[in-house]
Design a protein around this motif. Structure first.
Motif, PDB file in Angstrom:
ATOM      1  N   PHE A 203       0.815  -1.218   0.000  1.00 51.04           N
ATOM      2  CA  PHE A 203       0.000   0.000   0.000  1.00 51.04           C
ATOM      3  C   PHE A 203       0.855   1.278   0.000  1.00 51.04           C
ATOM      4  O   PHE A 203       0.440   2.319   0.495  1.00 51.04           O
ATOM      5  CB  PHE A 203      -0.955   0.018   1.202  1.00 51.04           C
ATOM      6  CG  PHE A 203      -2.014  -1.052   1.128  1.00 51.04           C
ATOM      7  CD1 PHE A 203      -3.160  -0.865   0.372  1.00 51.04           C
ATOM      8  CD2 PHE A 203      -1.845  -2.262   1.796  1.00 51.04           C
ATOM      9  CE1 PHE A 203      -4.130  -1.856   0.286  1.00 51.04           C
ATOM     10  CE2 PHE A 203      -2.807  -3.262   1.711  1.00 51.04           C
ATOM     11  CZ  PHE A 203      -3.954  -3.048   0.957  1.00 51.04           C
ATOM     12  N   LEU A 207       0.721   7.198  -1.912  1.00 47.74           N
ATOM     13  CA  LEU A 207       0.676   7.853  -0.608  1.00 47.74           C
ATOM     14  C   LEU A 207       1.076   9.322  -0.757  1.00 47.74           C
ATOM     15  O   LEU A 207       2.110   9.629  -1.364  1.00 47.74           O
ATOM     16  CB  LEU A 207       1.616   7.168   0.382  1.00 47.74           C
ATOM     17  CG  LEU A 207       1.207   5.803   0.915  1.00 47.74           C
ATOM     18  CD1 LEU A 207       2.241   5.310   1.922  1.00 47.74           C
ATOM     19  CD2 LEU A 207      -0.165   5.859   1.563  1.00 47.74           C
ATOM     20  N   PRO A 215      -4.483   8.548   0.556  1.00 43.12           N
ATOM     21  CA  PRO A 215      -3.885   7.808  -0.570  1.00 43.12           C
ATOM     22  C   PRO A 215      -4.814   7.777  -1.779  1.00 43.12           C
ATOM     23  O   PRO A 215      -6.044   7.815  -1.640  1.00 43.12           O
ATOM     24  CB  PRO A 215      -3.684   6.399   0.003  1.00 43.12           C
ATOM     25  CG  PRO A 215      -3.715   6.572   1.494  1.00 43.12           C
ATOM     26  CD  PRO A 215      -4.628   7.718   1.758  1.00 43.12           C
ATOM     27  N   GLU A 218      -7.570   5.010  -1.664  1.00 48.99           N
ATOM     28  CA  GLU A 218      -8.576   4.921  -0.597  1.00 48.99           C
ATOM     29  C   GLU A 218     -10.003   4.934  -1.146  1.00 48.99           C
ATOM     30  O   GLU A 218     -10.853   4.129  -0.739  1.00 48.99           O
ATOM     31  CB  GLU A 218      -8.394   6.068   0.401  1.00 48.99           C
ATOM     32  CG  GLU A 218      -9.403   6.002   1.546  1.00 48.99           C
ATOM     33  CD  GLU A 218      -9.252   7.150   2.536  1.00 48.99           C
ATOM     34  OE1 GLU A 218     -10.256   7.492   3.190  1.00 48.99           O
ATOM     35  OE2 GLU A 218      -8.130   7.708   2.649  1.00 48.99           O
ATOM     36  N   GLU A 234      -1.735  -6.076   4.513  1.00 49.58           N
ATOM     37  CA  GLU A 234      -0.596  -5.161   4.361  1.00 49.58           C
ATOM     38  C   GLU A 234       0.702  -5.919   4.637  1.00 49.58           C
ATOM     39  O   GLU A 234       0.861  -6.531   5.691  1.00 49.58           O
ATOM     40  CB  GLU A 234      -0.740  -3.994   5.337  1.00 49.58           C
ATOM     41  CG  GLU A 234       0.409  -3.022   5.298  1.00 49.58           C
ATOM     42  CD  GLU A 234       0.376  -2.039   6.458  1.00 49.58           C
ATOM     43  OE1 GLU A 234       1.188  -1.095   6.444  1.00 49.58           O
ATOM     44  OE2 GLU A 234      -0.446  -2.229   7.378  1.00 49.58           O
ATOM     45  N   THR A 236       4.786  -5.756   5.048  1.00 52.09           N
ATOM     46  CA  THR A 236       5.886  -4.836   5.335  1.00 52.09           C
ATOM     47  C   THR A 236       7.148  -5.603   5.695  1.00 52.09           C
ATOM     48  O   THR A 236       7.105  -6.799   5.991  1.00 52.09           O
ATOM     49  CB  THR A 236       5.540  -3.874   6.493  1.00 52.09           C
ATOM     50  OG1 THR A 236       5.239  -4.643   7.676  1.00 52.09           O
ATOM     51  CG2 THR A 236       4.363  -2.992   6.153  1.00 52.09           C
ATOM     52  N   GLN A 280       3.870   6.998   7.942  1.00 55.58           N
ATOM     53  CA  GLN A 280       3.418   6.415   6.681  1.00 55.58           C
ATOM     54  C   GLN A 280       2.506   5.215   6.927  1.00 55.58           C
ATOM     55  O   GLN A 280       1.448   5.079   6.304  1.00 55.58           O
ATOM     56  CB  GLN A 280       4.639   5.990   5.860  1.00 55.58           C
ATOM     57  CG  GLN A 280       4.345   5.586   4.437  1.00 55.58           C
ATOM     58  CD  GLN A 280       5.631   5.229   3.701  1.00 55.58           C
ATOM     59  OE1 GLN A 280       6.329   4.276   4.074  1.00 55.58           O
ATOM     60  NE2 GLN A 280       5.961   5.988   2.671  1.00 55.58           N
ATOM     61  N   ARG A 281       2.904   4.332   7.849  1.00 55.33           N
ATOM     62  CA  ARG A 281       2.074   3.165   8.143  1.00 55.33           C
ATOM     63  C   ARG A 281       0.761   3.582   8.798  1.00 55.33           C
ATOM     64  O   ARG A 281      -0.282   2.949   8.616  1.00 55.33           O
ATOM     65  CB  ARG A 281       2.803   2.183   9.058  1.00 55.33           C
ATOM     66  CG  ARG A 281       4.112   1.633   8.572  1.00 55.33           C
ATOM     67  CD  ARG A 281       4.292   1.511   7.087  1.00 55.33           C
ATOM     68  NE  ARG A 281       3.328   0.661   6.406  1.00 55.33           N
ATOM     69  CZ  ARG A 281       3.388   0.391   5.117  1.00 55.33           C
ATOM     70  NH1 ARG A 281       4.352   0.902   4.364  1.00 55.33           N
ATOM     71  NH2 ARG A 281       2.482  -0.371   4.554  1.00 55.33           N
ATOM     72  N   GLN A 283      -0.816   6.319   8.058  1.00 56.94           N
ATOM     73  CA  GLN A 283      -1.621   6.764   6.916  1.00 56.94           C
ATOM     74  C   GLN A 283      -2.333   5.579   6.274  1.00 56.94           C
ATOM     75  O   GLN A 283      -3.527   5.645   5.966  1.00 56.94           O
ATOM     76  CB  GLN A 283      -0.727   7.429   5.861  1.00 56.94           C
ATOM     77  CG  GLN A 283      -0.490   8.908   6.039  1.00 56.94           C
ATOM     78  CD  GLN A 283       0.285   9.449   4.841  1.00 56.94           C
ATOM     79  OE1 GLN A 283       1.310   8.907   4.444  1.00 56.94           O
ATOM     80  NE2 GLN A 283      -0.203  10.518   4.267  1.00 56.94           N
ATOM     81  N   VAL A 284      -1.581   4.506   6.068  1.00 49.43           N
ATOM     82  CA  VAL A 284      -2.147   3.315   5.425  1.00 49.43           C
ATOM     83  C   VAL A 284      -3.260   2.729   6.288  1.00 49.43           C
ATOM     84  O   VAL A 284      -4.362   2.432   5.802  1.00 49.43           O
ATOM     85  CB  VAL A 284      -1.048   2.265   5.175  1.00 49.43           C
ATOM     86  CG1 VAL A 284      -1.653   0.935   4.740  1.00 49.43           C
ATOM     87  CG2 VAL A 284      -0.062   2.765   4.117  1.00 49.43           C
ATOM     88  N   HIS A 295      -8.316  -5.149   8.325  1.00 51.21           N
ATOM     89  CA  HIS A 295      -6.895  -4.893   8.123  1.00 51.21           C
ATOM     90  C   HIS A 295      -6.081  -6.006   8.779  1.00 51.21           C
ATOM     91  O   HIS A 295      -6.191  -6.243   9.980  1.00 51.21           O
ATOM     92  CB  HIS A 295      -6.538  -3.537   8.740  1.00 51.21           C
ATOM     93  CG  HIS A 295      -5.120  -3.118   8.503  1.00 51.21           C
ATOM     94  ND1 HIS A 295      -4.516  -2.089   9.197  1.00 51.21           N
ATOM     95  CD2 HIS A 295      -4.172  -3.581   7.648  1.00 51.21           C
ATOM     96  CE1 HIS A 295      -3.286  -1.933   8.782  1.00 51.21           C
ATOM     97  NE2 HIS A 295      -3.048  -2.832   7.838  1.00 51.21           N
TER      98      HIS A 295
END
Length: 334
Positions: A203, A207, A215, A218, A234, A236, A280-281, A283-284, A295
């Protein structure tokens, strides 16, 4: 680990594709099979949609939104609607195969972890006779796999994912993959019947630089969630979250191919990197939550099977259908 235990994920890169598939299936069936019986994977809350009568309301266990007001008014006793789990489910998967997924400093690359996640969803779905369809975002566009039932179809899909060519960093023109938002929109158009939609990605695409921004994907994810139950997986890697002190390193933007040398000896730089990565994470996670999707966060340095099991139990508890005695997370390799 005993000789009978399924092989751990650290060795996936050392195996041929057929061996990889056999070991993935063994891992999944040993550690997850039976956990999700009758719940369409149990990855999302909700027991089904077919009416099956009513029963008396149990405070603290039942959701008010399931209240059967007609029966409640007629009997003067609170009742809730009961539903049977749907007998057939179509599960659609969107897999991100862009350049940013070709990275990993843990036991797996993000691409390999994405295949493992697809295998878990696929084996559990196909094992109950449901159909699985998929779309892969990769070099040159989107590769589509029609929704079909059966183990052979799933194995064909997983082989294709393992053999998919990697997207060159900074690819452009015909090699440039479409944005994640376009991929989600394409999945929505393909999934004409309500079912389960799973998006597997890091994801990172689309961004905004502004932490308050949203994003690009979204809105597309929200549209998908209006017609389907959606699970966002997600993926990572720990090095995307913090930098170790290892001296001068060369970093590369996988999407643009730009490179830059930085010194990790700077404590201030490592701190700012970690703060930016956490933002950033966040935001996701916020975008996925606002879109109305479930999620599930997986990391290349963690036991992905255990993380899926924890997610299942958490979702069952939210749905008010947790088992009386929660099963412990199985030990052993994954």
């Amino acid at each position: 680990m005993t000789g009978d235990d399924p092989i751990g994920p650290a060795t996936l890169t050392e195996l041929t594709p057929p061996d990889t598939l056999r070991r993935l299936e063994l891992t999944i069936t040993r550690r997850l099979d039976g956990l999700l019986h009758g719940q369409h994977l149990g990855l999302l809350p909700g027991a089904g949609s077919e009416p099956a009568g009513s029963r008396e309301y149990r405070p603290g266990e039942d959701e008010v939104r399931r209240m059967d007001w007609a029966v409640t008014a007629r009997t003067t006793v609170p009742h809730v609607r009961e539903v049977d789990a749907d007998r057939e489910l179509t599960c659609w998967l969107l897999i991100d195969g862009t350049a940013s997924m070709d990275f990993g400093t843990g036991e797996l690359e993000k691409r390999e972890l994405a295949v493992a996640a697809v295998a878990a969803v696929g084996f559990l779905t196909a094992g109950t006779g449901n159909a699985v369809g998929a779309q892969l975002i990769g070099a040159g566009g989107v590769r589509r796999f029609p929704a079909r039932t059966g183990r052979n179809h799933l194995l064909h899909l997983l082989r294709a994912l393992l053999a998919a060519p990697r997207v060159p960093a900074g690819g452009s023109g015909r090699d440039a993959p479409p944005p994640l938002a376009d991929g989600i929109d394409g999945l929505r158009r393909a999934a004409t019947r309500r079912g389960l939609a799973v998006v597997v990605s890091d994801f990172l695409d689309g961004l905004p630089d502004d932490p308050a921004g949203r994003p690009d994907w979204e809105r597309s994810l929200r549209r998908l969630a209006t017609g389907h139950q959606v699970l966002a997986i997600e993926v990572t890697d720990p090095r995307e979250l913090d930098l170790p002190d290892v001296g001068v390193i060369t970093v590369e933007d996988p999407e643009t191919g730009r490179r830059r040398e930085i010194s990790t000896a700077s404590q201030d730089l490592r701190r700012r990197y970690a703060e930016a990565a956490a933002e950033q994470r966040s935001q996701v996670a916020g975008a996925i939550r606002r879109a109305g999707a479930a999620h599930l966060a997986l990391r290349t340095d963690r036991d992905w099977v255990a993380d899926i099991i924890r997610h299942v139990h958490r979702q069952r508890q939210l749905a008010g259908c947790a088992p009386a005695r929660p099963a412990p997370v199985p030990a052993g390799g994954s």
